[in-house]
Design an enzyme around this catalytic site. Structure first.
Site, short mmCIF file in Angstrom:
data_model
loop_
_atom_site.label_atom_id
_atom_site.label_comp_id
_atom_site.label_asym_id
_atom_site.label_seq_id
_atom_site.Cartn_x
_atom_site.Cartn_y
_atom_site.Cartn_z
CB CYS A 5 -1.05 44.42 9.00
SG CYS A 5 0.53 44.28 9.81
NE ARG A 61 -4.76 48.83 6.42
CZ ARG A 61 -5.68 49.25 7.27
NH1 ARG A 61 -6.72 49.92 6.82
NH2 ARG A 61 -5.58 49.02 8.55
CD1 TRP A 76 4.55 49.33 7.28
CD2 TRP A 76 4.60 49.17 9.51
NE1 TRP A 76 5.26 50.39 7.76
CE2 TRP A 76 5.31 50.31 9.12
CE3 TRP A 76 4.51 48.85 10.87
CZ2 TRP A 76 5.93 51.16 10.05
CZ3 TRP A 76 5.12 49.69 11.79
CH2 TRP A 76 5.82 50.84 11.37
CG ASN A 94 -3.65 45.25 11.51
OD1 ASN A 94 -2.63 45.69 12.02
ND2 ASN A 94 -4.60 46.03 11.00
N GLY A 95 -1.82 43.99 14.22
CA GLY A 95 -1.79 44.46 15.60
C GLY A 95 -0.52 43.99 16.29
CD GLU A 108 0.85 68.49 6.59
OE1 GLU A 108 1.25 68.07 7.69
OE2 GLU A 108 0.40 67.74 5.70
CE LYS A 125 2.17 65.43 3.63
NZ LYS A 125 1.27 65.59 4.71
CD GLU A 169 4.23 62.11 4.91
OE1 GLU A 169 4.06 61.12 5.62
OE2 GLU A 169 3.37 63.00 4.80
CG HIS A 196 15.75 82.25 19.93
ND1 HIS A 196 16.25 83.16 20.84
CD2 HIS A 196 14.60 82.80 19.44
CE1 HIS A 196 15.43 84.20 20.90
NE2 HIS A 196 14.42 84.01 20.07
CE LYS A 216 -3.89 58.07 3.89
NZ LYS A 216 -3.33 59.44 3.86
O1 M6R Z 1 -5.08 58.75 10.19
P1 M6R Z 1 -4.46 59.81 11.08
O2 M6R Z 1 -4.83 61.16 10.67
O3 M6R Z 1 -4.73 59.55 12.52
O4 M6R Z 1 -2.91 59.62 10.84
C1 M6R Z 1 -1.98 60.36 11.57
C2 M6R Z 1 -0.61 60.30 10.93
O5 M6R Z 1 -0.15 58.99 10.90
C3 M6R Z 1 -0.62 60.86 9.49
O6 M6R Z 1 -1.12 62.15 9.45
C4 M6R Z 1 0.80 60.84 8.90
O7 M6R Z 1 1.60 61.76 9.56
C5 M6R Z 1 0.74 61.10 7.40
N1 M6R Z 1 1.60 60.20 6.71
C6 M6R Z 1 1.12 62.48 7.04
O8 M6R Z 1 1.15 62.71 5.67
#
Ligand code: M6R
Length: 614
Positions: free
Chosen positions: A2, A27, A75, A101-102, A487, A491, A494, A510, A609
């Site tokens: 949010c 965000r 959100w 927000n929260g 990673e 990527k 997502e 395995h 974000k």
């Molecule tokens: O702001 P942060 O690094 O704490 O965020 C952690 C994860 O939410 C963040 O890395 C998320 O996995 C990303 N969308 C990855 O691209």
């Protein structure tokens, strides 16, 4: 998650609020709304499911006047994303309007109590309970708005950043926070409230970061006033922002993600700058030198992080163990915080977070502090909650990352971990002087080498077309490249919504090797390192089962090309720095596949974000 924006001053609040919401779009959200006060006694509220553009369309022919207002991108947590659950929410009388927000954990109990005294609720949100609780307290206790907010927040369990306005007081905007960020912008005869500084920077560079359980009163024509939940007055500490507005724009790129991928050779320079001396013979991380005793005496290093930052932590663990000879562990912050972990007073807990606001990581930091560990933060956002909650730390200095998929923050985190490792290893005498200088030299060569990787854009774009059809992907790597495989898979998942898994290459036999057939693309990270030959054997196992392999190899490798289907080359560097180079082609591959599929690359579905709820 949010996003909150608030404004009080002489400008048209609508313009400030809409622009602010656009800045916060990165965000992640699913509905948007705002409340404006055109004059005393009147409040207009417009809200809708969908993007800020839809809110603008909805408000097009409505009264948008007023110099006081609050706005929100939601959100969804409690209650589906629809027009009714969108913020702002009103109190029963319609006097108060609030954004939140929260998560309010005890909202069911509070809601039941309010229902028993005649309150009814329009939405299924936890937030609507808070605005009604404030009103109920104000009516029954005869308090002013600030004291009513204070009393209400004392009853609330959970996380909040809120902004409240009262239609009978067109001169007052109130904000409060606990565990969710809230920043106050201080202009000439005007104030701004926002979840982060991005909506504010255009108007003023003076900001105050609210701390947990603080309430700010922003009254027209007066100085701001901050009190805590026990009514103790707090003197605001004004910080100067150094944020350049242009970094919040796309600068000619079609997406923030591509811009941020391309910025990496510069952001790594920014990350290193001021830390490596001009002769290139010394790395100085002030957070380490100021706490030398802690690092010298460290029994263990425990990393806590989420998502991409967790992948960076896996690389940090390998570096710390290899070069500093300190046992290192990596924990998902969300697991660590709830499982009563063993934490000793000589442990160093390192929290890694781009945003510095991730709720689980912040909670892990608090837990580690309670258990008396020394807590070190590696964050990007200056002044963020985690940066302020930790005992010391290092910023990665890569500038604002807007694309939801983390790219330049990852390479910045790994670079910072490399500098941390080199510094500690030197202090502890676990590397030789020659090795120390050699490591620094490799570090300094990275920006140039990154430019070389980035020149492969066309090749990677072409390759992406071959793989866009796939429904599943496997990414393989070993050693320092195993977290890169994780990673790369994250990527792709997502932003393209293709299912992808990262594995240590030798684990395939395995179980996962059963998945291999001609339809399964395998991305193998096989740069020339100490386990290169082993990785080749693992690739052979995939090829023997008709797998289609795209290999990431070191420049000049003429062996793998004969085995695999496609090859991308990256320059050679010191093994521990390899992830900084090998992650970039995977970022580009995911990006182009997502673009080919027509995905909303910068704002992928369901993602936020900054994950400020647990
Ligand atoms: O702001 P942060 O690094 O704490 O965020 C952690 C994860 O939410 C963040 O890395 C998320 O996995 C990303 N969308 C990855 O691209």
């Amino acid at each position: 998650m949010c996003g909150i924006v608030g404004y009080i001053g002489d400008r048209d609040a609508y313009d400030v609020l809409i622009k602010g919401l656009r800045r916060l779009e990165y965000r992640g959200y699913d509905s948007a709304g705002l409340s404006l006060m055109p004059r005393a006694g009147e409040l207009n509220c417009y809200k809708t499911r969908g993007k800020v553009a839809e809110l603008e369309r909805y408000a097009q022919d409505k009264d948008k006047s007023g110099t006081l207002g609050i706005a929100h991108t939601r959100w969804a947590t409690h209650g589906e994303p629809n027009d009714i659950n969108a913020h702002p929410h009103y109190s029963q009388s319609g006097d108060l309007s609030m954004i939140h927000n929260g998560i309010i954990e005890n909202y069911v109990t509070l809601r039941t109590k309010l229902e028993q005294v005649g309150y009814t609720f329009k939405s299924t949100t936890d937030s609507e309970v808070v605005v009604n609780l404030i009103e109920y307290i104000r009516n029954t206790m005869g308090l002013d708005l600030c004291s009513s907010v204070q009393h209400a927040l004392n009853q609330v369990v959970g996380a909040y950043a809120i902004a409240v306005i009262d239609r009978n007081d067109p001169n007052l905007l109130i904000g409060a926070r606990k565990s969710s960020p809230l920043v106050v912008g201080v202009g000439e005869n005007e104030f701004f409230l926002a979840s982060d500084a991005t909506p504010i920077v255009e108007y003023t560079n003076k900001v105050v970061y609210l701390d947990d359980e603080q309430i700010v009163l922003l009254r027209r024509g007066e100085e701001m006033k901050i009190v805590d939940l026990s009514n103790v007055v707090v003197t605001p500490e004004i910080h100067e922002l150094t944020l350049d507005l242009s970094v919040l724009e796309k600068g000619g790129y079609p997406h923030f993600m591509l811009k941020e991928i391309y910025e990496q050779s510069r952001t790594i320079q920014d990350c290193i700058r001021g830390r490596v001396n001009s002769e290139g013979t010394e790395v100085i991380l002030s957070g380490v030198s100021q706490n030398r005793d802690k690092f010298m005496a460290a029994g263990r290093i425990i990393f806590v992080a989420c998502g991409t930052s967790w992948h960076a932590a896996l690389i940090g663990k390998q570096m710390i163990e290899e070069f500093c000879r300190i046992p290192a562990y990596v924990e998902y912050a969300s697991e660590f915080r709830y499982r009563n972990p063993v934490i000793n007073e000589d442990d160093i807990v390192i929290a890694i977070s781009q945003s510095g606001e991730t709720a689980d990581t912040l909670a892990a930091v608090e837990l580690a502090k309670q258990k008396k560990a020394f807590v070190y933060g590696i964050c990007n956002v200056v002044g963020s909650s985690i940066a302020r909650a930790t005992h010391s730390g290092s910023y990665i200095h890569v500038g604002p990352e807007v694309g939801v998929a983390s790219t330049k923050a990852f390479t910045g985190q790994v670079t910072t971990l490399a500098m941390l490792t080199i510094t500690i290893a030197k202090e502890r005498g676990t590397i030789s002087d020659e090795r120390y200088v050699q490591m620094i030299k490799s570090l300094q060569q990275l920006p140039q080498q990154m430019d070389v990787v980035l020149k492969q854009r066309e090749k990677i774009e072409e390759l992406s077309k071959i793989f866009t059809y796939a429904n599943n992907f496997i990414y393989l790597g070993r050693g320092y490249n195993y977290p890169v495989a994780l990673e790369g898979a994250l990527k792709l998942k997502e932003i393209s919504y293709i299912h992808a898994e990262g594995y240590p290459a030798a684990e395939m036999k395995h179980g996962p090797i059963a998945l291999i057939d001609a339809e399964m693309p395998v991305v193998a990270i096989a740069t020339s390192d100490s386990i290169y030959e082993k990785t080749i054997s693992n690739i052979q196992e995939i090829k023997a089962r008709s797998g289609r392999v795209l290999a990431l190899v070191s420049e000049g490798d003429n062996q793998i090309g004969n085995i695999v289907d496609y090859v991308i080359e990256v320059p050679t560097t010191d093994e521990f720095l390899m992830p900084i180079l090998s992650s970039i082609p995977l970022q580009l591959l995911a990006y182009f596949i997502a673009v080919n599929k027509g995905r909303d690359v910068d704002r992928p579905r369901n993602l936020a974000k900054s994950v400020t709820v647990e």
